[in-house]
Scaffold this active site. Structure first.
Site, short mmCIF file in Angstrom:
data_model
loop_
_atom_site.label_atom_id
_atom_site.label_comp_id
_atom_site.label_asym_id
_atom_site.label_seq_id
_atom_site.Cartn_x
_atom_site.Cartn_y
_atom_site.Cartn_z
N SER A 32 0.70 -1.52 0.16
CA SER A 32 -0.09 0.04 0.06
C SER A 32 1.02 0.91 -0.14
O SER A 32 0.13 1.83 -0.05
CB SER A 32 -0.64 0.58 1.21
OG SER A 32 0.35 0.07 2.40
N ASP A 336 -3.18 8.17 8.24
CA ASP A 336 -3.46 7.11 8.93
C ASP A 336 -2.64 6.57 9.62
O ASP A 336 -1.80 6.96 10.03
CB ASP A 336 -4.88 6.52 7.75
CG ASP A 336 -3.82 5.62 6.98
OD1 ASP A 336 -3.06 5.51 6.85
OD2 ASP A 336 -4.99 5.10 5.91
N HIS A 339 0.17 4.37 7.22
CA HIS A 339 0.83 5.23 5.86
C HIS A 339 1.26 6.81 6.25
O HIS A 339 0.40 7.43 7.14
CB HIS A 339 -0.27 5.30 5.02
CG HIS A 339 -0.47 3.88 3.93
ND1 HIS A 339 -1.84 3.95 5.20
CD2 HIS A 339 0.18 2.84 3.53
CE1 HIS A 339 -1.81 2.11 4.23
NE2 HIS A 339 -0.95 1.68 3.62
#
Length: 372
Positions: A32, A336, A339
């Site tokens: 991600s 978040d 990340h």
């Protein structure tokens, strides 16, 4: 979907290096931290970020599948090299000329182990990303011919870390790291079997064997010059701090990360002896990541112990569309629960780029601090 802080991605761009980076092609692997939308094409994937407020600081303020309020580190480094950020692999077809110009294979939730992130239902594991790359090499061979394609792949540098001494080589594959999800979305989850069946030493041994197999597979596909970027302090990301009653970094997790980095470094030394003409390099980025967390003011940040988006870690830690988002996003290290923010990615990319591409060109790029 995690791979917080330091690129939890095994990114690998083949960069055809011409003078002053004028002609570059990048192939990116990871999770991600470098995904640009592959999981959007996976119908049942729960590891997605194609909804507000992701992309709020990206051009046109739209979510693209990046797990950030803006750009990924790979995006920023591509900008520094003067090249477009490559598109997601699943957005292309086998006849698309873009396959020869750069592809992003990264997928949120991916790990070294195939069952890492299994509760996301669909994601492209590192093994499968290598399989996608293998398909791409077939296209390259068909377009360029066997001899030219093999020569390109052998001369490429596969970055999984940093090392400016290799810049004299004409071709590059740019890579960052992978392994964070194997902790965040596997070993550190008490309801998954790995944490119940294995000690950390045993788990680390499993990761080492699998990673050795994967690096060898890349070698057999033509990779020779490989650089591996180690993991950052995962114990300090918001999803892990939330497990502390005092919101402190989890020291045990950070100690495991240090052990992982050490194990990978030793593995790379062994593979350099075992694989003919292999040139693998390990770069430890743990201290860079820890410095950003412990001394945010040094880089122009005010908050490094929680995220800009007020997430609920009990239900995943993503910035859902009903969450509250801070107004001063450039003052937060984390976007978040997992990340970095766009502003933090700029800092991390700057430090990484300076070490990787320390040439006269880098003097024209932004400094290590950001403007808030």
């Amino acid at each position: 979907m995690a791979i917080p802080l330091i690129l939890a991605v095994f990114t690998a761009p083949i960069i055809a290096m011409a003078a002053n980076y004028t002609s570059l092609v990048t192939f990116i692997f990871g999770d991600s931290l470098t995904e640009v939308g592959n999981n959007n094409y996976l119908r049942y994937s729960l590891a997605r970020s194609d909804f507000p407020f992701y992309g709020i600081d990206y051009p046109n303020r739209i979510p693209t599948g990046r797990f950030s309020n803006g750009r990924t580190i790979a995006d920023i480094i591509s900008e520094k090299l003067g090249i477009p950020s490559p598109p997601p692999y699943l957005s292309l077809n086998r006849q698309d000329d873009a396959l020869l110009k750069g592809v992003n294979y990264a997928s949120g939730g991916a790990g070294i182990l195939n069952d890492t992130g299994i509760y996301f239902i669909e994601r492209i594991s590192f093994d499968d990303q290598i399989g996608c790359f293998e398909n791409t090499t077939r296209v390259i061979k068909k377009r360029l011919g066997e001899e030219s394609a093999v020569s390109l792949l052998h001369e490429a540098i596969y970055f999984i870390a940093m090392g400016k001494s290799l810049l004299r080589s004409p071709l590059y594959v740019f890579g960052l790291s992978i392994g964070s999800n194997d902790y965040i979305n596997n070993f550190l989850q008490p309801f998954l079997p790995y944490s119940r069946r294995y000690t950390h030493d045993e788990f680390l041994g499993i990761l080492e064997l699998k990673l050795a197999e994967q690096l060898t597979r890349l070698y057999l596909l033509g990779a020779r010059k490989v650089i591996f970027l180690g993991l950052g302090p995962l114990g300090c990301i918001p999803s892990q701090r939330a497990k502390s009653t005092t919101n402190q970094c989890l020291q045990q997790v950070n100690e495991w990360v240090v052990q992982f980095n050490s194990k990978v470094q030793k593995l790379i030394n062994v593979l350099n002896v075992k694989l003919k003409k292999a040139q693998l390099t390990f770069a430890d980025t743990y201290q860079d990541g820890m410095d950003l967390v412990e001394n945010p003011g040094k880089y122009g940040f005010k908050v490094s112990n929680t995220s800009c988006c007020k997430v609920e870690t009990a239900v995943g830690g993503l910035c859902l569309s009903y969450a509250h988002v801070c107004d001063n996003r450039s003052e937060y290290v984390f976007w978040d629960a997992f990340h970095p923010s766009d502003a933090a990615n700029v800092v991390l990319a700057d430090r990484f780029f300076t070490k990787l591409f320390a040439t006269s060109n880098s003097s024209s790029n932004s400094s290590s601090s950001h403007e808030g």
